[in-house]
Each structure stands twice: as C-alpha cells, then as structure tokens.
Design a protein around this motif. Structure first.
Motif, PDB file in Angstrom:
ATOM      1  N   GLY A  52      -0.283 -14.844  11.458  1.00 29.40           N
ATOM      2  CA  GLY A  52      -1.390 -14.133  11.348  1.00 29.40           C
ATOM      3  C   GLY A  52      -1.900 -14.126  10.394  1.00 29.40           C
ATOM      4  O   GLY A  52      -2.785 -13.091  10.654  1.00 29.40           O
ATOM      5  N   LEU A  53      -1.939 -14.563   9.333  1.00 26.99           N
ATOM      6  CA  LEU A  53      -3.486 -14.701   7.957  1.00 26.99           C
ATOM      7  C   LEU A  53      -4.636 -15.518   8.367  1.00 26.99           C
ATOM      8  O   LEU A  53      -5.504 -14.490   7.328  1.00 26.99           O
ATOM      9  CB  LEU A  53      -2.260 -14.794   7.163  1.00 26.99           C
ATOM     10  CG  LEU A  53      -1.102 -13.980   6.465  1.00 26.99           C
ATOM     11  CD1 LEU A  53      -0.491 -14.519   5.176  1.00 26.99           C
ATOM     12  CD2 LEU A  53      -1.739 -12.962   6.237  1.00 26.99           C
ATOM     13  N   GLU A  73       2.206  -6.362  15.836  1.00 26.40           N
ATOM     14  CA  GLU A  73       3.523  -5.932  15.096  1.00 26.40           C
ATOM     15  C   GLU A  73       4.493  -6.032  15.740  1.00 26.40           C
ATOM     16  O   GLU A  73       5.550  -5.890  14.803  1.00 26.40           O
ATOM     17  CB  GLU A  73       2.697  -4.252  15.584  1.00 26.40           C
ATOM     18  CG  GLU A  73       3.087  -3.217  14.621  1.00 26.40           C
ATOM     19  CD  GLU A  73       2.292  -1.796  15.187  1.00 26.40           C
ATOM     20  OE1 GLU A  73       3.146  -0.897  15.392  1.00 26.40           O
ATOM     21  OE2 GLU A  73       1.230  -2.096  15.957  1.00 26.40           O
ATOM     22  N   LYS A  76       5.261  -9.660  13.708  1.00 22.48           N
ATOM     23  CA  LYS A  76       5.263  -9.599  12.128  1.00 22.48           C
ATOM     24  C   LYS A  76       6.543  -9.155  12.157  1.00 22.48           C
ATOM     25  O   LYS A  76       6.599  -9.755  10.508  1.00 22.48           O
ATOM     26  CB  LYS A  76       4.301  -9.704  11.537  1.00 22.48           C
ATOM     27  CG  LYS A  76       2.613 -10.136  11.594  1.00 22.48           C
ATOM     28  CD  LYS A  76       1.304  -9.981  11.340  1.00 22.48           C
ATOM     29  CE  LYS A  76       0.331 -10.060  11.585  1.00 22.48           C
ATOM     30  NZ  LYS A  76      -0.568 -10.166  11.006  1.00 22.48           N
ATOM     31  N   LEU A  86      -1.259 -16.125  -3.601  1.00 23.10           N
ATOM     32  CA  LEU A  86      -2.173 -14.751  -2.798  1.00 23.10           C
ATOM     33  C   LEU A  86      -1.892 -13.939  -3.945  1.00 23.10           C
ATOM     34  O   LEU A  86      -0.380 -14.193  -4.574  1.00 23.10           O
ATOM     35  CB  LEU A  86      -1.888 -14.825  -1.772  1.00 23.10           C
ATOM     36  CG  LEU A  86      -2.493 -15.426  -0.291  1.00 23.10           C
ATOM     37  CD1 LEU A  86      -2.252 -14.850   0.962  1.00 23.10           C
ATOM     38  CD2 LEU A  86      -3.345 -15.897  -0.847  1.00 23.10           C
ATOM     39  N   LEU A 101       7.014  -2.103  -0.749  1.00 21.53           N
ATOM     40  CA  LEU A 101       7.012  -2.538   0.223  1.00 21.53           C
ATOM     41  C   LEU A 101       8.471  -2.713   1.540  1.00 21.53           C
ATOM     42  O   LEU A 101       7.672  -2.707   3.006  1.00 21.53           O
ATOM     43  CB  LEU A 101       7.560  -4.332   0.499  1.00 21.53           C
ATOM     44  CG  LEU A 101       5.650  -5.319   0.138  1.00 21.53           C
ATOM     45  CD1 LEU A 101       5.916  -7.085  -0.165  1.00 21.53           C
ATOM     46  CD2 LEU A 101       5.077  -5.073   1.473  1.00 21.53           C
ATOM     47  N   LEU A 104       7.172   0.195   3.747  1.00 20.08           N
ATOM     48  CA  LEU A 104       6.352  -0.814   4.485  1.00 20.08           C
ATOM     49  C   LEU A 104       6.514  -0.764   5.652  1.00 20.08           C
ATOM     50  O   LEU A 104       5.923  -1.034   7.044  1.00 20.08           O
ATOM     51  CB  LEU A 104       4.613  -1.389   4.098  1.00 20.08           C
ATOM     52  CG  LEU A 104       3.433  -0.800   4.031  1.00 20.08           C
ATOM     53  CD1 LEU A 104       3.325   0.104   2.805  1.00 20.08           C
ATOM     54  CD2 LEU A 104       2.812  -2.384   2.815  1.00 20.08           C
ATOM     55  N   ARG A 105       7.162  -1.505   5.900  1.00 20.55           N
ATOM     56  CA  ARG A 105       8.316  -1.880   6.787  1.00 20.55           C
ATOM     57  C   ARG A 105       8.876  -1.500   7.463  1.00 20.55           C
ATOM     58  O   ARG A 105       9.510  -1.550   8.444  1.00 20.55           O
ATOM     59  CB  ARG A 105       8.680  -3.063   5.814  1.00 20.55           C
ATOM     60  CG  ARG A 105       8.076  -4.458   5.784  1.00 20.55           C
ATOM     61  CD  ARG A 105       7.919  -5.312   7.042  1.00 20.55           C
ATOM     62  NE  ARG A 105       7.444  -6.886   6.482  1.00 20.55           N
ATOM     63  CZ  ARG A 105       6.478  -7.494   6.866  1.00 20.55           C
ATOM     64  NH1 ARG A 105       6.754  -7.003   8.776  1.00 20.55           N
ATOM     65  NH2 ARG A 105       6.710  -8.753   6.421  1.00 20.55           N
TER      66      ARG A 105
ATOM     67  N   TRP B 327      -3.080  -9.669   1.838  1.00 22.65           N
ATOM     68  CA  TRP B 327      -1.968 -10.788   2.789  1.00 22.65           C
ATOM     69  C   TRP B 327      -0.954  -9.574   3.720  1.00 22.65           C
ATOM     70  O   TRP B 327      -0.350  -9.406   4.753  1.00 22.65           O
ATOM     71  CB  TRP B 327      -1.541 -11.235   2.828  1.00 22.65           C
ATOM     72  CG  TRP B 327      -0.709 -11.471   1.207  1.00 22.65           C
ATOM     73  CD1 TRP B 327      -0.946 -11.820  -0.136  1.00 22.65           C
ATOM     74  CD2 TRP B 327       0.257 -12.355   1.850  1.00 22.65           C
ATOM     75  NE1 TRP B 327       0.376 -11.661  -0.398  1.00 22.65           N
ATOM     76  CE2 TRP B 327       1.309 -11.748   0.684  1.00 22.65           C
ATOM     77  CE3 TRP B 327       1.361 -12.214   2.355  1.00 22.65           C
ATOM     78  CZ2 TRP B 327       2.690 -12.018   0.776  1.00 22.65           C
ATOM     79  CZ3 TRP B 327       3.407 -11.825   2.540  1.00 22.65           C
ATOM     80  CH2 TRP B 327       3.535 -12.055   1.448  1.00 22.65           C
ATOM     81  N   LEU B 328      -0.543  -9.110   2.106  1.00 21.00           N
ATOM     82  CA  LEU B 328       0.427  -7.557   2.991  1.00 21.00           C
ATOM     83  C   LEU B 328       0.379  -6.577   3.957  1.00 21.00           C
ATOM     84  O   LEU B 328       0.917  -6.371   4.503  1.00 21.00           O
ATOM     85  CB  LEU B 328       0.990  -7.515   1.405  1.00 21.00           C
ATOM     86  CG  LEU B 328       2.028  -7.559   0.280  1.00 21.00           C
ATOM     87  CD1 LEU B 328       1.818  -7.236  -0.686  1.00 21.00           C
ATOM     88  CD2 LEU B 328       2.744  -8.435   0.543  1.00 21.00           C
ATOM     89  N   LEU B 330      -2.137  -7.157   6.640  1.00 23.84           N
ATOM     90  CA  LEU B 330      -2.049  -8.409   7.429  1.00 23.84           C
ATOM     91  C   LEU B 330      -0.811  -7.942   7.981  1.00 23.84           C
ATOM     92  O   LEU B 330      -0.427  -8.164   9.289  1.00 23.84           O
ATOM     93  CB  LEU B 330      -2.864  -9.362   7.448  1.00 23.84           C
ATOM     94  CG  LEU B 330      -4.015  -9.351   6.541  1.00 23.84           C
ATOM     95  CD1 LEU B 330      -4.586 -10.343   6.583  1.00 23.84           C
ATOM     96  CD2 LEU B 330      -5.099  -8.444   7.539  1.00 23.84           C
ATOM     97  N   MET B 331       0.676  -8.442   7.104  1.00 22.10           N
ATOM     98  CA  MET B 331       1.758  -8.423   7.603  1.00 22.10           C
ATOM     99  C   MET B 331       2.185  -7.534   8.397  1.00 22.10           C
ATOM    100  O   MET B 331       3.486  -7.548   8.633  1.00 22.10           O
ATOM    101  CB  MET B 331       2.537  -9.215   6.401  1.00 22.10           C
ATOM    102  CG  MET B 331       2.348 -10.556   6.191  1.00 22.10           C
ATOM    103  SD  MET B 331       1.971 -11.663   7.628  1.00 22.10           S
ATOM    104  CE  MET B 331       3.603 -12.331   8.131  1.00 22.10           C
ATOM    105  N   THR B 332       1.692  -6.303   7.794  1.00 17.23           N
ATOM    106  CA  THR B 332       2.531  -4.922   8.466  1.00 17.23           C
ATOM    107  C   THR B 332       1.458  -4.137   9.059  1.00 17.23           C
ATOM    108  O   THR B 332       1.062  -3.541   8.488  1.00 17.23           O
ATOM    109  CB  THR B 332       3.311  -4.226   7.127  1.00 17.23           C
ATOM    110  OG1 THR B 332       1.632  -3.711   6.088  1.00 17.23           O
ATOM    111  CG2 THR B 332       4.350  -4.672   6.457  1.00 17.23           C
ATOM    112  N   PRO B 333       0.983  -4.249  10.046  1.00 13.92           N
ATOM    113  CA  PRO B 333       0.555  -4.144  10.940  1.00 13.92           C
ATOM    114  C   PRO B 333       0.702  -2.972  11.168  1.00 13.92           C
ATOM    115  O   PRO B 333       2.219  -2.826  12.066  1.00 13.92           O
ATOM    116  CB  PRO B 333       0.510  -5.643  12.344  1.00 13.92           C
ATOM    117  CG  PRO B 333       1.187  -5.992  12.267  1.00 13.92           C
ATOM    118  CD  PRO B 333       1.624  -6.034  10.609  1.00 13.92           C
TER     119      PRO B 333
END
Lengths: 251, 580
Positions: A52-53, A73, A76, A86, A101, A104-105, B327-328, B330-333
């Motif tokens: 999904g990138l 959602e 991922k 990146l 992170l 965020l997760r 990208w981070l 995008l990976m955590t919608p």
C-alpha cells in the motif's frame, strides 16, 4: 488456508516503462518467501504496491484476505514493512522512533517501552542512545527499520533488501530473529539479489525478471537439482554466454 | 582551464535534463521576471548614475541573501561530486566558479550589468572599453559573494549558536531593507545614500566613470573571494559531528502526543529549522521596532502577527522537508498526522507570538482589539494553511539523510520552494483580513471574529489536508521518492485524442473567447449603453429587435465552444487507473 499475502495481476507503468507486468504471487502462511531478481527487475515496485505504499495501475493485493487498497486500516495492521532507502523521523533517537511508532500503532505506552528496550538490545542499537537516526550508518538504519517492522508484532513481514550493508554479526542476529518469527507461525517475504542468502533462509522463492514472474514455487521446485544461482542466471541471464572482460585492466 | 570547461559543460548537460516540464516553467517565469528587473536596471543607467549604483546594491543583496530563503542557491554541481578527484581547492573553486556563470540567474544579472556599458558609452570611448571588463568582474563579485555567504551560513548551521546568530542577522537585514524609508527619514536623506557607491556593487560603476583604481579593486576582491571560497569548500566536506547530548525521554502516551513530541523534537534539533524560526522572530521584531528610531511606536505591536506570517512561510513545505518519511504515515492509516502537526506547529510558535503581541501591545497601550483579533485569526489561519499548502502544493524535498554539504538545500526545486513561501505569506495574511476589518470598524467584536475564523481555518483546512493525505498519500510519497511531479493529466488526455479531435479542441479553446467576450458580453454592454455601430461588434449594427438576441447567440456560441473543448478532454475512466 488464506495466503498471508496474495498478489494478483499487479501492474505498474512509469512513463513508457512497464515496471511490473501483471504479477501474480501467493505467499502461504508460515512460509519464508524469497523474491529474487536483477536490479530494476521490479521487486521493490511490486512490494511497495503489495503493502500500500505505491498505487498500482491494475490488480490487487490481499494481506490475510484483506484488500490493502479497500481496507487499508485492517490490512496494514497485520503487516510489518522494511522499505529500501526511505527516510525515517530523522531527528529522533532509535528509542524515540520506536516509542513514536508504537504509539502511532495504538500500543500501550508501557508495552511500547518494554518492546523498544528488547528490540534495541537484541539489535545492538542500545549503545547509541544519544545518536539521532540521521547520524546512523547504513547498517544501523536497516536495523532500526527492522525494529519498526517488528514492533507491533505483525503476522506478516515484508522486507526489502534487509541484509544490505549489514555486518555479518548483525546479519546472523537478524537471521535468528527471522527464523524464530517463522517458527512461531509468522510469514516473511524478503527481496534480495544475494542467491546464497535466499537459499539459506527461504523455503519458497519467486524469480522476477523484467516485471514478470519467471519462476515461482518452493525452493526445490524452482532450483531443481542445481544451485539457485545457476537457475537464476539461466532464467534471467542474456543468451550471450561469453563473459565480458575489460581488456585495459590487465597489465 | 580544462577543469573549468569540463565543469561548465557538465552544468550545461545537467540543466538541459532538468529544464523539462514544470521545472522549465518555473525557470521560464523566473527568467521573465529577472529580465524585467534587468531592463529596469538598464533604464536607471539612462536616468541617474546614483540610482544605478543603488540598483546594483539591491542586486548584490539579492545574490547574497536570496539563497538563504531560496533553498541554498544554485547547487547543480555540488563540490562533493569532485571530492575524489583530488583537485587542489583553488582549482576546484575556480572550476565551480566558471560553471556557476552558466545558468539563468548569471545571464539575467549580466543583462542588468549592461547598464555599465550604457554609462560608459555615454561618457566616452575609454569609459566604454573599461565597462566590458567591469561587467565581467562585477558579475564575478556577485556570484562569489553569493557562494561565500552561503558557505559561511552553511558552516554556521553546524552549531546551534551559529544557526541562531545567522537567523537573527538575516532577519534583521531583511527587515531593515523592508523598512529602508525609516532610515532615510532618520538621516534626513532625500536622495540615494552615498554609501551605495562604496559597496562592492558600486565599484564597477566607479571604474566606468573614471576611477580606474576601482577596476583593480574589483579584480583584487575577486581573487580574495575565490581564495575564501576555496578555503570554505575544504571545510564543507567535513561531516557534521554526531551529537552526544543527553536526550529528554519521550513521555507521550497518546497518538497525538507522539506526533507532537516527534515534531517538537524535530523543530528543536534540526538546525535549519532553528535558523528559520529565529529568522522569522528577528524579522518580525526588527520590522515592527525599526520605526522606534523615529520615535513612533505604532508598528511595534505588529511584531507578533508578522512573526506568525513569516514562520508560516518558513514551514510551507513541512511535508516535503520530511521527505519519504511519509511512508510511516501511510502505513498507519486511521491516525491523524495532520492534527498532530498542527498542534505541534501551534505549540512551537503560538507562545512566542502571544508573548510578543501582549508585551508590545502593553508597551504601546493598544490597540488591544485589533492586535488580539489579528493574532487569533493569523495563528489559526497559519496552523490550518501550513499542512494544507504543503500537502496540495508539495515540493519534493531531498531526504534529510541524503542532503549534501549545504544544509540550506532541502530540495532541488528551489524555485518551487520560493513560490510556495510567497503563496503562504499571501494566504496567511488573507486569513487575517476579516478579523482586522471588523476590529477596526467595531472594536472588540473583531476578536470574536478572529477566534471564529482562526478556529474554522484550523479545523477546516486541517480536515482538507487530512483528506488529501488519505486519498493521495501514495502519490505524494511517489513524488517525494522520484522528485518529480506527475505530468498534468490534461496533457495526457490531449495525447490520446485523434488529430481531428485535437484540432477541434484547439479551435474551441483558442477562439471560444471571441464570440463569448467581445461579440457577446462587451457587445451587450455597448447595446445597453446605446453605443451603436461600434467598430466590429456585430450586435451594435443590428436593427433594434435583433441586438440582444444576436449578442446572446454569440455568448451561447462561445459557451458551446468551451463546452465542446472540455467535453473532449473530460476525465474519463480508462482501463488503467481502475484500481485507483
């Protein structure tokens, strides 16, 4: 059983160049899947679309049956990704990147702290507590990238060139972690152009050439009685077998 | 010389590849603007040498300060490319200097320096002859001063103290330029100050006017600057020190808290951002305080609002400067990155802006309603516009870990960065207009309006930015990864049309305006005002009953032509892009 990652008909065109041409791949649950190909074969493009990138021009990707593009959602949350080259939040230390992170997760603060501690220790990044990611070496960047991919305990790992620029000692550590992850029921897709590494780690393999799948299956199905390297060169190498030499280099 | 020529050829080759599509448009616009300024400067040569000297002083300042705001100046050929060749620093600098003469900006400046030739020709043969080397040397001084000042700031940006000091200095200089009238009034100066003749920018003119020593002085200055630049190039190659300071632990416990913590750490640790912040602060304070020299404090309270506007302009590419770290996100919608960044931007800038405004307004004793209205409207407007603009008009940046020795260079598209900063200046000011208007007319009601528009901008623009980030995230990441914006889709659709269709489209778009505007709308106005038998406006020649119908028919025809053109190039779903 639902495949851990199912890629069907993924296509991507950059201008006149068809970078990925209707690729179909299935990564069974619990498998260690190697994606091999020359530079520019389309490995990174395929993996970027699968997680999904990068938006594909056509086709779809499903993670444990969930479409990456229509239900991002849920999809991922089940995957950990290590992209190649990146940027990261560069002005944070390794521990801060993991804390950021993890939150965020949606992980709990204490869980994040504990996991960050363990990951930094196992990957031997805990000696660089004061170093910002922007000051990391290439190998250290790979390791912190891997840590971010593992942090939320995903069931699928998608790793783009995870061993590039990593020293042999750290590589051994990473191999142990990855093998343990698969043994515990996880699934891994990794791309590489080091055949020996793929042969050593993976049980499934796909050869990508010019944006298409040249061969795919279990390691033994693909390589047969030969080494993976010989099979690979035969599949993707030029028909012209004469090895080119640089005449002016020999004195 | 061989080195220099090779480098010049390299630069030509790079520029030829770079100037395609959007970059070419930016460069073209820049060149046109520059040509306009150059023409204005040459005109000054006919009017008054004093003004010409002042004009060249402005060019000099432009060369020195421009790169600070425009992403570090021209770095098509980076010194790092040649570090393995083992060239002596002076030859490297000389080669880079020759290559630096290739490009749009030097060409435009050389055109402006034609003013020297004009002055020379008007004075005599000898003066005209001197003008030619004077032009070349003067251009060399411009280019070299630019390179040296960028290199000095680059060195300064390796330490926090240097970053802050150069930010304060640059802000003060730019504010002084903006408020130059204050100094004119203060010194009772009516004409051009004599100092402009003795700045290096005036030496060429002095030489042409008969002060031959000035030509020698220019040559000596070029040699000195070249030496200084060579020395600075040697220092640039050194890697930045790894920091070893203790880090305060991240104590955030929520998603938003994590984003704010990350952003605030980036603001405080990235020395380029330190520089930008202190620049905005220094600019705001100096600009508002400079009329104090004349004993007038009416502008002082505006320091806060000016700071907010400038700080927003500095942050106009906030997503671009983070590069592919997107990208981070995008990976955590499902996580609102935009809201976190808005909060972080506010918590970094708002305290400063509030303190500035309150303290300075208290000193001058008002006008409280206007200042508070402006402050709240601008803070909200800026916090909304910063993510919005940077998402919608993203200028792809160079990833922080891939940047070369010039810390100011955050993107290869410095023209785009500059445009974005100016756009942000204008838009943020616009968000303050309603509140200011109401405050001036009705007093305290303006504060309510300011809070309302501020909150609305913060919420609404943030929402738009968030939606865009969700819908176009992968495309934005792709732009950052490749550094290229996708070609406009209209062009793509035109390519798909057949030859006949294309010519229909060209005819419709090319000539649709004729029936619509002159024969339709303008003719209607003429008919309404009884201006009959007017040149080529058909409706004005018609008998009374047909005048309006003819004009209306033309309007319809024009609209139909535009409609047809649009219908041919309308977006249509094709096989490709179905997955999108």
């Amino acid at each position: 059983m639902t495949p851990a990652l199912e890629i069907s008909g993924l296509t991507k065109r950059f201008g006149d160049n068809l970078a990925v041409d209707h690729i179909d791949l299935g990564v069974p649950q619990g498998s260690f899947f190697g994606l091999v190909g020359q530079n520019g074969a389309g490995k990174t493009t395929t993996l970027s679309m699968a997680v999904g990138l990068l938006r594909p021009d056509g086709g779809s990707a499903r993670i444990f049956g969930t479409d990456v593009w229509s239900a991002p959602e849920r999809a991922k949350a089940m995957v950990g990704v290590l992209p190649d080259g990146l940027a990261m939040p560069e002005r944070l230390t390794g521990r801060e990147v993991l804390t950021y992170l993890g939150l965020l997760r949606g992980l709990d603060k204490d869980v994040v702290r504990q996991r960050a501690e363990e990951l930094l220790a196992v990957l031997e990044l805990d000696g660089a507590e004061k170093t910002l990611v922007i000051e990391y070496s290439t190998g250290m960047r790979k390791k912190i990238g891997l840590a971010t991919a593992l942090l939320h305990a995903p069931r699928l790992l998608v790793l783009d060139e995870p061993f590039e620029a990593v020293d042999p000692v750290s590589a051994a550590t990473i191999k142990t972690i990855l093998r343990g992850f698969v043994a515990g029921g996880g699934s891994i897709v990794l791309s590489s152009h080091v055949m020996a590494l793929v042969e050593q780690l993976c049980d499934h393999v796909a050869v990508i050439d010019k944006g298409r799948v040249a061969a795919a299956g279990t390691l033994d199905e693909v390589r047969g009685a030969r080494s993976l390297e010989d099979t690979f060169v035969e599949l993707v190498g030029d028909q012209d077998t004469g090895v080119k030499e640089l005449s002016w280099l020999s004195h | 010389m061989a080195v220099a020529l090779t480098m010049a050829q390299m630069k030509v080759a790079v520029l030829r590849h770079a100037f395609h599509g959007r970059r070419a448009q930016t460069a073209g616009t820049g060149a046109a603007l520059g040509a306009l300024f150059a023409a204005g400067t040459i005109y000054l040569a006919f009017v008054d040498p004093d003004l010409l000297a002042a004009g060249y002083a402005v060019w000099l300042l432009g060369w020195m300060l421009g790169p600070v705001f425009m992403g570090g100046g021209d770095e098509t050929l980076r010194p790092e490319y040649f570090s393995l060749l083992g060239l002596p620093p002076r030859r490297l600098a000389a080669g880079l200097l020759v290559a630096a003469f290739v490009g749009v900006a030097p060409l435009v400046s050389l055109t402006a320096l034609l003013g020297l030739l004009v002055v020379g020709v008007r004075l005599g043969v000898a003066n005209a002859v001197v003008a030619v080397p004077a032009m070349a040397l003067q251009l060399a001084v411009f280019v070299l001063l630019s390179k040296v000042s960028v290199a000095v700031i680059g060195l300064a940006l390796r330490s926090r103290l240097g970053a802050i000091a150069s930010g304060v200095l640059n802000g003060a200089i730019l504010a002084a330029l903006g408020q130059i009238w204050v100094f004119f009034v203060a010194f009772g100066q009516t004409g051009v100050p004599a100092a402009v003749w003795y700045l290096p920018s005036g030496w060429g003119l002095l030489a042409v006017q008969g002060d031959w020593w000035a030509l020698a002085a220019l040559a000596v200055l070029v040699v000195l600057l070249l030496g200084a630049w060579a020395a600075l190039l040697g220092r640039r190659a050194g890697a930045t020190r790894t920091s070893a300071r203790g880090r305060r632990p991240m104590t955030a416990a929520t998603v938003n808290g994590a984003i704010v913590a990350k952003e605030l750490r980036t603001w405080s640790r990235d020395l380029v951002r330190n520089h930008q912040l202190t620049f905005a602060l220094s600019y705001g304070v100096c600009f508002a305080a400079s009329p104090l020299i004349l004993g007038w404090d009416g502008m002082l309270p505006y320091a806060g609002p000016i700071f907010v506007v400038m700080a927003a302009a500095m942050a106009s590419n906030v997503y671009g400067t983070d590069g592919t770290a997107l990208w981070l996100t995008l990976m955590t919608p499902g996580v609102s990155d935009v809201r976190g960044r808005q909060l972080a931007w506010l918590s970094a800038q708002a305290p400063v802006a509030i303190v500035l405004t309150v303290v300075f307004t208290a000193i001058t004793g008002g006008p409280w309603p206007l200042m508070l209205a402006l402050l709240s409207a601008l803070l909200g407007g800026a916090a909304g516009l910063v993510p919005l603009i940077s998402v919608f008009a993203l200028v792809p940046g160079t990833d922080p870990h891939r940047r070369a020795g010039n810390p100011l260079r955050t993107s290869e598209d410095d023209g785009g960065l500059t445009g974005l900063a100016y756009l942000m200046l204008v838009l943020v000011i616009v968000t303050g207009v309603p509140a200011a208007f109401v405050a001036v007319r009705y007093g305290w009601a303006g504060v309510a309006v300011g809070v309302l528009t501020g909150v609305l901008c913060y919420w609404g623009f943030g929402l738009l930015a968030e939606r865009r980030l969700c819908s176009h995230g992968p495309e934005l990441l792709d732009v950052m990864r490749t550094g290229r914006k996708p070609e406009t889709t209209v062009k793509f659709r035109l390519d798909q049309l057949s030859k006949t269709q294309k010519s229909i489209v060209w005819w419709c778009f090319g000539f649709g305006a004729i029936p619509l505007v002159p024969q339709g709308i303008i003719a209607t106005v003429f008919v309404a005002n009884d201006m009959l038998r007017h040149s080529w406006f058909l409706a004005t020649y018609m008998p009374p009953g047909l005048r309006y119908p003819v004009a209306a028919a033309f309007i319809l025809l024009g609209l139909a032509m535009y409609g047809t053109g649009l219908w041919f190039v309308r977006p249509r779903p094709s096989g490709e892009g179905a997955a999108a």
